[in-house]
Write an enzyme that holds these catalytic residues in place. Structure first.
Site, PDB file in Angstrom:
ATOM      1  CE  LYS A 176      41.779  -6.748 -20.120  1.00 19.25           C
ATOM      2  NZ  LYS A 176      40.603  -7.515 -20.763  1.00 19.25           N
ATOM      3  N   GLY A 229      49.530 -10.052 -26.399  1.00 16.62           N
ATOM      4  CA  GLY A 229      48.403  -9.490 -27.101  1.00 16.62           C
ATOM      5  C   GLY A 229      48.906  -9.080 -28.438  1.00 16.62           C
ATOM      6  CB  SER A 230      47.166  -6.936 -30.901  1.00 19.55           C
ATOM      7  OG  SER A 230      46.585  -5.680 -30.263  1.00 19.55           O
ATOM      8  N   GLY A 234      49.744  -3.264 -27.425  1.00 20.07           N
ATOM      9  CA  GLY A 234      51.026  -3.363 -26.821  1.00 20.07           C
ATOM     10  C   GLY A 234      51.438  -1.887 -26.634  1.00 20.07           C
ATOM     11  CD  GLU A 252      57.013 -12.431 -24.980  1.00 25.27           C
ATOM     12  OE1 GLU A 252      56.921 -12.656 -26.358  1.00 25.27           O
ATOM     13  OE2 GLU A 252      57.887 -12.476 -24.130  1.00 25.27           O
ATOM     14  CB  CYS A 286      51.725 -15.067 -31.455  1.00 26.16           C
ATOM     15  SG  CYS A 286      52.383 -16.385 -30.425  1.00 26.16           S
ATOM     16  CD  GLU A 384      49.326 -11.307 -35.268  1.00 25.80           C
ATOM     17  OE1 GLU A 384      48.901 -10.381 -34.655  1.00 25.80           O
ATOM     18  OE2 GLU A 384      49.708 -12.115 -34.650  1.00 25.80           O
TER      19      GLU A 384
END
Ligand code: NAD
Length: 484
Positions: A176, A229-230, A234, A252, A286, A384
């Site tokens: 996706k 992703g974030s 996650g 990740e 990231c 972040e």
């Protein structure tokens, strides 16, 4: 900055390039101009389930095939991606604003497919005769249907780094793309067809987290899921997996990466590299060093040189070769970054930047922004920002620098600049981070090293030598030897 006629990309389900079954689409705008770039299929629940069903049906033949047949598809795709690198760069630029001058991901992802195509002989178990009267062995076997959910900040890279190892090991895939950057991935879906993958082996869908991402996370037939992703998403994925089939989950996630600069460092190099790190992709990386800690004695020179370099970026149309600073990916990111910047003005001292440029450019550009001496407890030091925003703080002792660097729930990447080998190694050992760079910084990585986070930055490791293991189950077989 005009873009062409809006694109109408497709999804790839069971070997067919299709629109959403309910014809639903979402729009993607060029973040540098706010012109419409594309209407993109929003995968419905039915579409997501159909992609999973296709992958499940394709699994027996794909996993049983001679691995050189799988490798041939990967190799062909690598060639096509290389040939289409410039087109992929353009599509990324008009969806999430990455300057074409910084796009190397088509070739990079192609190198992943090439590497994993050649790596099939390493799909190996072990054997032993350590159990008297028996021979024992392990078999490494694919999971079945694997879901790959990727972010918008480097979609083509993550497509290659995840799909390459998942496919060569015999899994079938539903990938996706991110709703913010689906265009280059949709073009790759066309290349997947051209590369000759059997129907159902490599499905690519587009859409938001809900419904398609959530369905992939909770679907009983998805046996492993690799996510980049974030940290927020996650956790949601991990929850869905835990509630349903406990699928294997590789995460990740985000970062708040520190760079520590000691007073014996090569100052010019430290300035140049830490500034480039936070500028790359307009801070939407990231592992960008968003926190820089400089030893007090050299702080004035460091700050002067850093701010001078950072203020000199060439912001503009990401499609132009001379641009090295694009906009934020979309309005949501733009507003989010500016809200951190506004708050940052009340917690730290603003050295440069601090403004959005929407009114003057019509795009979501944010000025390179530097804050000084922000308390460690401030939100901008903990969360972040994902923008061209850096906090530079000072320290006096090594212990203080380490404590400040580790005072975070993230642990993805950290760097240390010093000419002392002993200090470099002491600090590298003490940093709570999945990656430590000495006298260099992100986005630099060693190609054969594992990549992944400590603490809230993730679970598991990816890399040329590590990713195939993420997509292989281990089965132990014990065989008794009959005594005649
Ligand atoms: P995100 O978490 O918002 O979205 C990532 C993907 O998850 C998208 O495809 C999105 O549609 C999907 N998603 C959203 N909600 C979901 C849900 N409920 N269930 C399943 N899927 C869902 O992240 P982003 O904004 O696209 O990417 C930026 C983040 O990614 C930053 O935090 C960045 O640090 C991180 N990142 C990490 C690495 C790494 O290697 N550790 C690399 C790049 C980016």
């Amino acid at each position: 900055m005009a873009t062409n006629t809006p694109l109408t990309p497709c999804m790839l389900i069971n070997g067919e390039l299709v629109e959403a079954s309910d014809k639903k689409t979402f729009t993607v705008y060029n973040p540098a101009t706010r012109e419409l770039s594309a209407s993109v299929p929003e995968a419905s629940a039915d579409d997501t389930n159909a992609a999973i069903a296709a992958a499940k049906a394709a699994f027996p033949a794909w996993s049983a095939a001679d691995p050189t047949k799988r490798a041939a598809c990967l190799k062909k795709l690598a060639t096509l991606m290389r040939e289409n690198n410039d087109e992929l760069a353009r599509l990324e630029a008009i969806s999430m604003g990455l300057p074409v001058s910084h796009f190397y991901y088509g070739r990079n992802a192609a190198s992943f497919f090439d590497h994993f195509a050649e790596a099939w002989p390493y799909i190996q178990g072990q054997s032993s005769v350590n159990t008297p009267g028996h021979v024992t062995m392990t078999l490494r076997q694919p999971y079945g249907v694997v879901a790959l959910i990727i972010p918008w900040n480097a979609p083509v890279h993550f497509l290659g780094s995840k799909a390459g190892p998942a496919l060569i090991t015999g899994n079938t895939v539903v990938l996706k793309s991110s709703e913010k950057a689906p265009l280059a991935v949709a073009r790759i879906a066309e290349l997947v067809v051209e590369a000759g993958f059997p129907p159902g082996v490599f499905n690519i869908i587009s859409g938001h987290g809900i419904p398609s991402g959530q369905i992939l996370s909770r679907h009983i037939d998805v046996r492993a899921l690799s996510f980049t992703g974030s940290s927020r998403t996650g956790k949601l994925i991990q929850e869905e997996a835990a509630r349903t089939n406990l699928k294997k989950v590789i995460l990740e996630l985000g970062g708040k990466s520190p760079a520590i600069v000691f007073d014996d460092a090569n100052l010019a190099k430290a300035v140049e590299q830490t500034q480039a790190s936070i500028q790359a992709n307009s801070g939407q990386v990231c592992m960008a060093n968003s926190r820089v800690y400089v030893q007090k004695g050299i702080a004035p020179q460091f700050i002067e040189a850093f701010t001078k370099r950072f203020a000199a970026v060439r912001a503009g149309d990401p499609l132009l070769k001379e641009t090295n600073h694009g906009p934020q990916a979309d309005e949501v990111q733009y507003k989010n970054v500016l809200s951190y910047v506004e708050e940052g003005k009340s917690t730290g001292s603003l050295a440069i930047g601090g403004k959005g440029k929407l009114e003057s450019t019509n795009g979501f550009f944010v000025e390179p922004t530097v804050f000084l001496e922000t308390p460690e407890s401030a939100r901008i030091m903990k969360e972040e920002v994902f923008g061209p925003v850096v906090n530079i703080n000072t320290f006096e002792t090594e212990e203080e620098a380490i404590a400040k660097a580790n005072d975070t729930e993230f642990g993805l990447y950290a760097s240390v600049y010093t000419r002392s080998i002993n200090r470099a190694l002491r600090v590298a050992k003490a940093l709570e981070s999945g990656y430590v760079a000495v006298n260099c910084t992100s986005p630099l990585t060693g190609r054969d090293l594992p990549f992944g986070g400590y603490k809230g930055s993730g679970q598991g490791r990816e890399g040329l030598l590590y990713s195939m293991g993420n997509f292989l189950e281990t089965k132990s077989v014990i065989i008794q030897i009959d005594e005649e």
